[in-house]
Scaffold this motif. Sequence first.
Motif, PDB file in Angstrom:
ATOM      1  N   ALA A  69       0.833  -1.203   0.000  1.00  0.00           N
ATOM      2  CA  ALA A  69       0.000   0.000   0.000  1.00  0.00           C
ATOM      3  C   ALA A  69       0.871   1.258   0.000  1.00  0.00           C
ATOM      4  O   ALA A  69       0.599   2.203  -0.750  1.00  0.00           O
ATOM      5  CB  ALA A  69      -0.940  -0.010   1.199  1.00  0.00           C
ATOM      6  N   ASP A  75      -4.040   4.632   0.545  1.00  0.00           N
ATOM      7  CA  ASP A  75      -4.411   4.924   1.931  1.00  0.00           C
ATOM      8  C   ASP A  75      -5.274   3.779   2.449  1.00  0.00           C
ATOM      9  O   ASP A  75      -6.371   3.545   1.939  1.00  0.00           O
ATOM     10  CB  ASP A  75      -5.181   6.237   1.992  1.00  0.00           C
ATOM     11  CG  ASP A  75      -5.619   6.603   3.402  1.00  0.00           C
ATOM     12  OD1 ASP A  75      -5.192   5.932   4.370  1.00  0.00           O
ATOM     13  OD2 ASP A  75      -6.394   7.569   3.530  1.00  0.00           O
ATOM     14  N   ILE A  76      -4.781   3.055   3.451  1.00  0.00           N
ATOM     15  CA  ILE A  76      -5.548   1.944   4.017  1.00  0.00           C
ATOM     16  C   ILE A  76      -6.311   2.366   5.267  1.00  0.00           C
ATOM     17  O   ILE A  76      -6.948   1.536   5.925  1.00  0.00           O
ATOM     18  CB  ILE A  76      -4.659   0.717   4.316  1.00  0.00           C
ATOM     19  CG1 ILE A  76      -3.582   1.044   5.341  1.00  0.00           C
ATOM     20  CG2 ILE A  76      -4.073   0.150   3.022  1.00  0.00           C
ATOM     21  CD1 ILE A  76      -2.868  -0.172   5.896  1.00  0.00           C
ATOM     22  N   GLY A  77      -6.270   3.646   5.580  1.00  0.00           N
ATOM     23  CA  GLY A  77      -7.010   4.156   6.734  1.00  0.00           C
ATOM     24  C   GLY A  77      -6.606   3.446   8.011  1.00  0.00           C
ATOM     25  O   GLY A  77      -5.430   3.269   8.284  1.00  0.00           O
ATOM     26  N   SER A  79      -7.330   0.305   8.686  1.00  0.00           N
ATOM     27  CA  SER A  79      -7.378  -1.148   8.465  1.00  0.00           C
ATOM     28  C   SER A  79      -6.138  -1.819   9.050  1.00  0.00           C
ATOM     29  O   SER A  79      -5.017  -1.374   8.822  1.00  0.00           O
ATOM     30  CB  SER A  79      -7.463  -1.460   6.972  1.00  0.00           C
ATOM     31  OG  SER A  79      -8.640  -0.932   6.432  1.00  0.00           O
ATOM     32  N   GLY A  84      -9.215  -6.457   5.630  1.00  0.00           N
ATOM     33  CA  GLY A  84      -9.469  -5.021   5.583  1.00  0.00           C
ATOM     34  C   GLY A  84      -8.505  -4.285   4.672  1.00  0.00           C
ATOM     35  O   GLY A  84      -8.901  -3.401   3.903  1.00  0.00           O
ATOM     36  N   ILE A  85      -7.234  -4.654   4.738  1.00  0.00           N
ATOM     37  CA  ILE A  85      -6.223  -4.010   3.895  1.00  0.00           C
ATOM     38  C   ILE A  85      -6.440  -4.372   2.431  1.00  0.00           C
ATOM     39  O   ILE A  85      -6.379  -3.512   1.549  1.00  0.00           O
ATOM     40  CB  ILE A  85      -4.798  -4.364   4.364  1.00  0.00           C
ATOM     41  CG1 ILE A  85      -4.567  -3.815   5.780  1.00  0.00           C
ATOM     42  CG2 ILE A  85      -3.750  -3.807   3.394  1.00  0.00           C
ATOM     43  CD1 ILE A  85      -3.305  -4.326   6.451  1.00  0.00           C
ATOM     44  N   LYS A  87      -9.224  -5.132   1.041  1.00  0.00           N
ATOM     45  CA  LYS A  87     -10.414  -4.394   0.595  1.00  0.00           C
ATOM     46  C   LYS A  87     -10.044  -2.965   0.208  1.00  0.00           C
ATOM     47  O   LYS A  87     -10.487  -2.456  -0.821  1.00  0.00           O
ATOM     48  CB  LYS A  87     -11.474  -4.401   1.691  1.00  0.00           C
ATOM     49  CG  LYS A  87     -12.759  -3.734   1.289  1.00  0.00           C
ATOM     50  CD  LYS A  87     -13.806  -3.858   2.372  1.00  0.00           C
ATOM     51  CE  LYS A  87     -15.077  -3.154   1.953  1.00  0.00           C
ATOM     52  NZ  LYS A  87     -16.099  -3.200   2.989  1.00  0.00           N
ATOM     53  N   LYS A  88      -9.225  -2.313   1.014  1.00  0.00           N
ATOM     54  CA  LYS A  88      -8.793  -0.940   0.704  1.00  0.00           C
ATOM     55  C   LYS A  88      -7.983  -0.896  -0.587  1.00  0.00           C
ATOM     56  O   LYS A  88      -8.136   0.020  -1.405  1.00  0.00           O
ATOM     57  CB  LYS A  88      -7.981  -0.352   1.855  1.00  0.00           C
ATOM     58  CG  LYS A  88      -8.771  -0.103   3.103  1.00  0.00           C
ATOM     59  CD  LYS A  88      -9.710   1.062   2.917  1.00  0.00           C
ATOM     60  CE  LYS A  88     -10.358   1.412   4.247  1.00  0.00           C
ATOM     61  NZ  LYS A  88     -11.230   2.564   4.147  1.00  0.00           N
ATOM     62  N   GLU A  91     -10.398  -1.311  -3.491  1.00  0.00           N
ATOM     63  CA  GLU A  91     -11.136  -0.064  -3.721  1.00  0.00           C
ATOM     64  C   GLU A  91     -10.275   0.954  -4.453  1.00  0.00           C
ATOM     65  O   GLU A  91     -10.741   1.624  -5.380  1.00  0.00           O
ATOM     66  CB  GLU A  91     -11.625   0.510  -2.395  1.00  0.00           C
ATOM     67  CG  GLU A  91     -12.735  -0.298  -1.754  1.00  0.00           C
ATOM     68  CD  GLU A  91     -13.044   0.113  -0.318  1.00  0.00           C
ATOM     69  OE1 GLU A  91     -12.359   1.015   0.235  1.00  0.00           O
ATOM     70  OE2 GLU A  91     -13.971  -0.477   0.264  1.00  0.00           O
ATOM     71  N   ALA A  92      -9.015   1.066  -4.061  1.00  0.00           N
ATOM     72  CA  ALA A  92      -8.102   2.018  -4.706  1.00  0.00           C
ATOM     73  C   ALA A  92      -7.859   1.628  -6.159  1.00  0.00           C
ATOM     74  O   ALA A  92      -7.825   2.492  -7.034  1.00  0.00           O
ATOM     75  CB  ALA A  92      -6.790   2.090  -3.933  1.00  0.00           C
TER      76      ALA A  92
END
Length: 98
Positions: A69, A75-77, A79, A84-85, A87-88, A91-92
């Motif tokens: 990332a 940006d994984i926020g 997570s 979760g990572i 998924k981020k 999405e990116a």
Amino acid sequence: MAKIHAPNKQYTGISASVGFAKGIGETSDTDLIEWFKTHGYTVEEESKKDSELNDEFMGLSVDELKAYAIENDIDIGNSTSINGIIKKIQEAKKKAGE
């Protein structure tokens, strides 16, 4: 992987060997997916592109995913889990049109 939505949106438990929390479970077993479809559950199947992305990251650790990332300015926020990572990252990549 398919997301299974139980008719009871608050259901938490196990149905047909799939664990549910707040009405949502997940499975990649095609026989179970068909079973849920025929028993009143809503099935949200993963697209082939998402499946390929999951395969791309299968077996990587949280640290390796975080490094990916960072290298790709994603940006994984907040997570912290593998799912979760991933998924981020998915999405990116969708947002970037990959």
